[in-house]
Structure formats: C-alpha cells, structure tokens
Motif scaffolding. Structure first.
Motif, mmCIF file in Angstrom:
data_model
loop_
_atom_site.group_PDB
_atom_site.id
_atom_site.type_symbol
_atom_site.label_atom_id
_atom_site.label_comp_id
_atom_site.label_asym_id
_atom_site.label_seq_id
_atom_site.Cartn_x
_atom_site.Cartn_y
_atom_site.Cartn_z
ATOM 1 N N LEU A 1 0.804 -1.289 0.078
ATOM 2 C CA LEU A 1 -0.221 0.010 0.059
ATOM 3 C C LEU A 1 0.880 1.174 -0.074
ATOM 4 O O LEU A 1 0.698 2.153 -0.801
ATOM 5 N N GLY A 2 1.789 1.324 0.943
ATOM 6 C CA GLY A 2 2.540 2.615 1.099
ATOM 7 C C GLY A 2 4.025 2.615 0.784
ATOM 8 O O GLY A 2 4.743 3.391 0.949
ATOM 9 N N ASN A 3 4.647 1.302 0.511
ATOM 10 C CA ASN A 3 5.947 1.013 0.298
ATOM 11 C C ASN A 3 6.792 1.533 1.445
ATOM 12 O O ASN A 3 8.057 1.805 1.257
ATOM 13 N N ILE A 4 6.440 1.440 2.595
ATOM 14 C CA ILE A 4 7.364 1.507 3.911
ATOM 15 C C ILE A 4 7.583 0.366 4.833
ATOM 16 O O ILE A 4 8.077 0.486 5.791
ATOM 17 N N CYS A 5 6.719 -0.631 4.459
ATOM 18 C CA CYS A 5 6.544 -1.932 5.549
ATOM 19 C C CYS A 5 7.125 -2.989 4.638
ATOM 20 O O CYS A 5 8.064 -3.368 4.677
ATOM 21 N N ARG A 6 5.986 -3.741 4.023
ATOM 22 C CA ARG A 6 5.987 -5.053 3.483
ATOM 23 C C ARG A 6 6.962 -4.880 2.108
ATOM 24 O O ARG A 6 7.811 -5.953 2.110
ATOM 25 N N SER A 7 6.714 -3.998 1.199
ATOM 26 C CA SER A 7 7.224 -4.223 0.025
ATOM 27 C C SER A 7 8.586 -3.755 0.257
ATOM 28 O O SER A 7 9.714 -4.239 -0.607
ATOM 29 N N PRO A 8 9.167 -2.849 0.998
ATOM 30 C CA PRO A 8 10.850 -2.733 1.212
ATOM 31 C C PRO A 8 11.520 -3.913 1.886
ATOM 32 O O PRO A 8 12.700 -4.307 1.439
ATOM 33 N N ILE A 9 10.698 -4.489 2.762
ATOM 34 C CA ILE A 9 11.080 -5.947 3.201
ATOM 35 C C ILE A 9 11.298 -6.907 2.153
ATOM 36 O O ILE A 9 12.624 -7.483 2.149
ATOM 37 N N ALA A 10 10.145 -7.013 1.474
ATOM 38 C CA ALA A 10 10.198 -8.040 0.194
ATOM 39 C C ALA A 10 11.370 -7.779 -0.622
ATOM 40 O O ALA A 10 12.048 -8.704 -0.955
ATOM 41 N N GLU A 11 11.652 -6.447 -1.278
ATOM 42 C CA GLU A 11 12.650 -6.119 -1.932
ATOM 43 C C GLU A 11 13.943 -6.416 -1.483
ATOM 44 O O GLU A 11 14.950 -7.194 -2.115
ATOM 45 N N THR A 12 14.301 -5.956 -0.155
ATOM 46 C CA THR A 12 15.631 -6.421 0.284
ATOM 47 C C THR A 12 15.706 -8.209 0.528
ATOM 48 O O THR A 12 16.796 -8.324 0.143
ATOM 49 N N VAL A 13 14.801 -8.648 0.907
ATOM 50 C CA VAL A 13 15.064 -10.169 1.064
ATOM 51 C C VAL A 13 15.076 -10.721 -0.228
ATOM 52 O O VAL A 13 15.689 -11.617 -0.298
ATOM 53 N N MET A 14 14.356 -10.525 -1.097
ATOM 54 C CA MET A 14 14.385 -11.163 -2.451
ATOM 55 C C MET A 14 15.840 -10.614 -2.919
ATOM 56 O O MET A 14 16.583 -11.608 -3.611
ATOM 57 N N THR A 15 16.641 -9.592 -2.759
ATOM 58 C CA THR A 15 17.645 -9.416 -3.437
ATOM 59 C C THR A 15 18.679 -10.068 -2.800
ATOM 60 O O THR A 15 19.762 -10.563 -3.351
ATOM 61 N N ASP A 16 18.647 -10.284 -1.381
ATOM 62 C CA ASP A 16 19.357 -11.286 -0.822
ATOM 63 C C ASP A 16 19.370 -12.578 -0.888
ATOM 64 O O ASP A 16 20.535 -13.168 -1.050
ATOM 65 N N VAL A 17 18.096 -13.150 -1.090
ATOM 66 C CA VAL A 17 18.301 -14.186 -1.829
ATOM 67 C C VAL A 17 18.582 -14.910 -3.122
ATOM 68 O O VAL A 17 19.385 -15.683 -3.275
ATOM 69 N N LEU A 18 18.430 -13.607 -4.112
ATOM 70 C CA LEU A 18 19.215 -13.889 -5.377
ATOM 71 C C LEU A 18 20.660 -13.871 -5.255
ATOM 72 O O LEU A 18 21.453 -14.543 -5.936
ATOM 73 N N VAL A 19 21.227 -13.029 -4.419
ATOM 74 C CA VAL A 19 22.598 -12.961 -4.074
ATOM 75 C C VAL A 19 23.035 -14.452 -3.732
ATOM 76 O O VAL A 19 24.126 -15.081 -4.353
ATOM 77 N N LYS A 20 22.484 -14.909 -2.919
ATOM 78 C CA LYS A 20 22.957 -16.383 -2.259
ATOM 79 C C LYS A 20 22.661 -17.455 -3.141
ATOM 80 O O LYS A 20 23.498 -18.364 -3.101
ATOM 81 N N LEU A 21 21.696 -17.260 -4.249
ATOM 82 C CA LEU A 21 21.483 -18.198 -5.310
ATOM 83 C C LEU A 21 22.269 -18.033 -6.503
ATOM 84 O O LEU A 21 22.188 -18.522 -7.557
ATOM 85 N N ASN A 22 23.102 -16.879 -6.369
ATOM 86 C CA ASN A 22 24.331 -16.458 -7.678
ATOM 87 C C ASN A 22 23.339 -16.105 -8.785
ATOM 88 O O ASN A 22 23.506 -16.421 -10.018
ATOM 89 N N LEU A 23 22.155 -15.305 -8.490
ATOM 90 C CA LEU A 23 21.311 -14.747 -9.634
ATOM 91 C C LEU A 23 21.182 -13.302 -9.634
ATOM 92 O O LEU A 23 20.197 -12.779 -9.500
#
Length: 155
Positions: free
Chosen positions: A10-32
């Motif tokens: 909704l506001g890009n201050i809670c869930r979506s920035p957390i999801a953005e950061t987590v997805m970026t971390d997952v992708l680094v760990k999977l070498n993607l």
C-alpha cells in the motif's frame, strides 16, 4: 537477459521494502545477480521518504540494509518489470485495475510461493504497536522469495 521484479504494498514503507531487500538477498545467495529488484507503493502518501523505522530495524536484526526511497507505481512499471508482486488481495485487485491492457508484467501474490494457503497473505504491520508484525512479514518474505526464486528463476 536481465529480469526485473517489483514488490508492491500500500505505502511502500513496510512490506514491500522488506520483500525487496529479502528478494535481493536471496538472489545473491543463489548467484542470480542478473535479476533486478525494486519496490513501490499503490498510493502516494510516503513518496520520497524512507521505509518505516520498524521495517528497517527488522532488516538490520537480520544483517540486511535497505536504502530504498519510496515511490509510487507507474503505468510504465507494468511493461518494464517481468514480475510484479502484491502482498495481499487488496494489492492484487488494485494492480489488476492499474495494469494497462497487454502489459508485460506477470502479477503475482508473493505469498502464493512457499507459504500455506492459510498463511499466504502478508499482513500490513503498519498499525501494530511493536515490531512483531514486521518480523512475521520478514519471515514470510524469506520463505516466499526463496520459493519463487527456486521455482521460477533458477535454470
């Protein structure tokens, strides 16, 4: 080929920035690293600001950092991104309404990956008093982002 993922709440201050950061971390760990991740809001309320301090604190507790500045989703995003994720049914309804006809992006509920049917909605922790809801959202994002990356992005 670079793929692009956009996380929406909704506001890009809670869930979506957390999801953005987590997805970026997952992708680094999977070498993607050929996948770009961003996040945006449905509404304009917090544009130009940083994420909620409780979201940033939750990420910091897991040795992750988010420097995202809030922005609102645009019509162009629907053709620039391959995947646009909503966090709940209201986000998904609004994304379907905003999407131009024939747009490229696949609209997906993040919780449909790796989470049980009863637990697939990533609830908005904004109105809660403490950090508990942010931790729950973080843990849901870890499971869902990893499941999505493994199912859809790994070759």
């Amino acid at each position: 080929m670079v793929q692009k993922i956009l996380m929406i709440c909704l506001g890009n201050i809670c869930r979506s920035p957390i999801a953005e950061t987590v997805m970026t971390d997952v992708l680094v760990k999977l070498n993607l690293q050929s996948v770009v991740v961003d996040s945006a809001a449905i509404g304009p309320w917090h544009v130009g600001k940083r994420a909620d301090p409780r979201a940033l604190s939750t990420l910091k507790n897991h040795d992750l950092k988010n420097t995202h500045i809030v922005r609102q989703i645009t019509k162009q995003d629907f053709n620039e991104f391959d995947y646009i994720f909503g966090m709940d049914e209201e986000n998904m309804s609004e994304l379907r309404r905003l999407a131009p006809n024939g747009s490229k992006a696949e609209l997906l509920l993040l919780g449909d990956f790796g989470l049980s049917k009863e637990n697939r909605i990533i609830e908005d922790p904004y109105y809660e008093r403490g950090d508990e809801g942010f931790e729950v959202a973080y843990q849901q994002c870890v499971v869902a982002c990893k499941a999505f990356a493994e199912q859809r992005l790994q070759k």
